[in-house]
Enzyme design. Structure first.
Site, mmCIF file in Angstrom:
data_model
loop_
_atom_site.group_PDB
_atom_site.id
_atom_site.type_symbol
_atom_site.label_atom_id
_atom_site.label_comp_id
_atom_site.label_asym_id
_atom_site.label_seq_id
_atom_site.Cartn_x
_atom_site.Cartn_y
_atom_site.Cartn_z
ATOM 1 N N VAL A 1 35.944 -92.208 -116.519
ATOM 2 C CA VAL A 1 36.999 -92.717 -115.632
ATOM 3 C C VAL A 1 37.210 -91.808 -114.421
ATOM 4 O O VAL A 1 38.124 -92.023 -113.632
ATOM 5 C CB VAL A 1 38.340 -92.902 -116.379
ATOM 6 N N GLU A 2 36.350 -90.788 -114.271
ATOM 7 C CA GLU A 2 36.441 -89.929 -113.089
ATOM 8 C C GLU A 2 35.150 -90.064 -112.277
ATOM 9 O O GLU A 2 34.955 -91.066 -111.605
ATOM 10 C CB GLU A 2 36.754 -88.491 -113.508
ATOM 11 N N MET A 3 34.228 -89.114 -112.368
ATOM 12 C CA MET A 3 32.998 -89.210 -111.564
ATOM 13 C C MET A 3 31.901 -90.025 -112.249
ATOM 14 O O MET A 3 30.985 -90.505 -111.581
ATOM 15 C CB MET A 3 32.491 -87.814 -111.218
#
Length: 230
Positions: free
Chosen positions: A35-37
């Site tokens: 859910v980030e990079m």
């Protein structure tokens, strides 16, 4: 609520639940987090950076003894090295070093209240916090006061130990006036509201208007400046 990286290297560990030992370990998490990079693997990160001429040159300089300077560990170490430069001394430090004129009368009063009321029990050390884990909601359920949309169970969600329910890392108070929203879920935007909530759920105290203004003034004195070379 993403914690600030300013002064983060002074903390006992990283993330609200303390699951990373230091800023170097923490730096490796978001890159792979879906859910980030959302990079698929450490190997893919290395392959992608290796295609950039500038990174090849910089990593050779930074890690001259390594046969393959661009590695995932070195990526983490490089980001960690940068974050360790993000230390922000403030006029409070000048006060601690002997300049008793560095703080105003109301800021000094706020500091005294901060100590006398018990805030310093969890927000101590060089970062005024970040050096211990504590239950959020000692005297009442925190979400009743923060109006949190999701009830986060803190460290329990990592360890599944009942004793870790609602345990979070006590955040640093340096630059706290600039790092809103507050708490692990960013549920509160006003610093004075956050101070009152902490008084109620952690200390079982309600600050008077005068006390609140003084503590607020003291916390504002913790706003620092970055070194000139950053």
């Amino acid at each position: 609520n993403s914690p600030t990286v300013f002064n983060a290297a002074l903390h006992i560990n990283q993330f609200w639940d303390g699951r990373a030992e230091d800023v170097e370990e923490q730096a490796g998490g978001p890159i792979l987090n879906p859910v980030e990079m959302a990079m698929p693997s450490e190997e893919e990160v290395v392959i992608r950076l290796s295609k950039e001429e500038e990174y090849n040159e910089l990593f050779k300089i930074a890690f001259p003894k390594d046969e393959n300077p661009i590695s995932y560990k070195n990526i983490q170490d490089a980001i960690g090295a940068f974050e360790r430069k993000l230390i922000t001394p403030s006029k409070f430090d000048d006060f601690l070093e002997g300049d008793l004129t560095a703080l105003t009368d109301i800021e000094v009063k706020g500091l005294q209240l901060f100590i006398d009321k018990g805030c310093v029990a969890c927000h101590s050390g060089s970062a005024l916090g970040g050096n211990m884990h504590q239950k959020f909601g000692i005297f009442d359920d925190y979400w009743k006061h923060t109006q949190s949309k999701k009830i986060d169970e803190g460290k329990f969600e990592v360890t599944e130990k009942e004793s870790d329910k609602y345990i979070f890392k006590s955040p640093s108070l340096r630059n706290i006036a600039k790092t809103y929203p507050y708490f692990h879920d960013g549920s509160v935007y006003d610093l004075k509201d956050a101070i009152q909530i902490m008084g109620k759920v952690q200390l079982n105290k309600e600050f008077t208007t005068e006390e609140l203004e003084a503590i607020f003034a003291f916390l504002n004195s913790l706003t620092g400046e970055l070194p000139d070379d950053i």
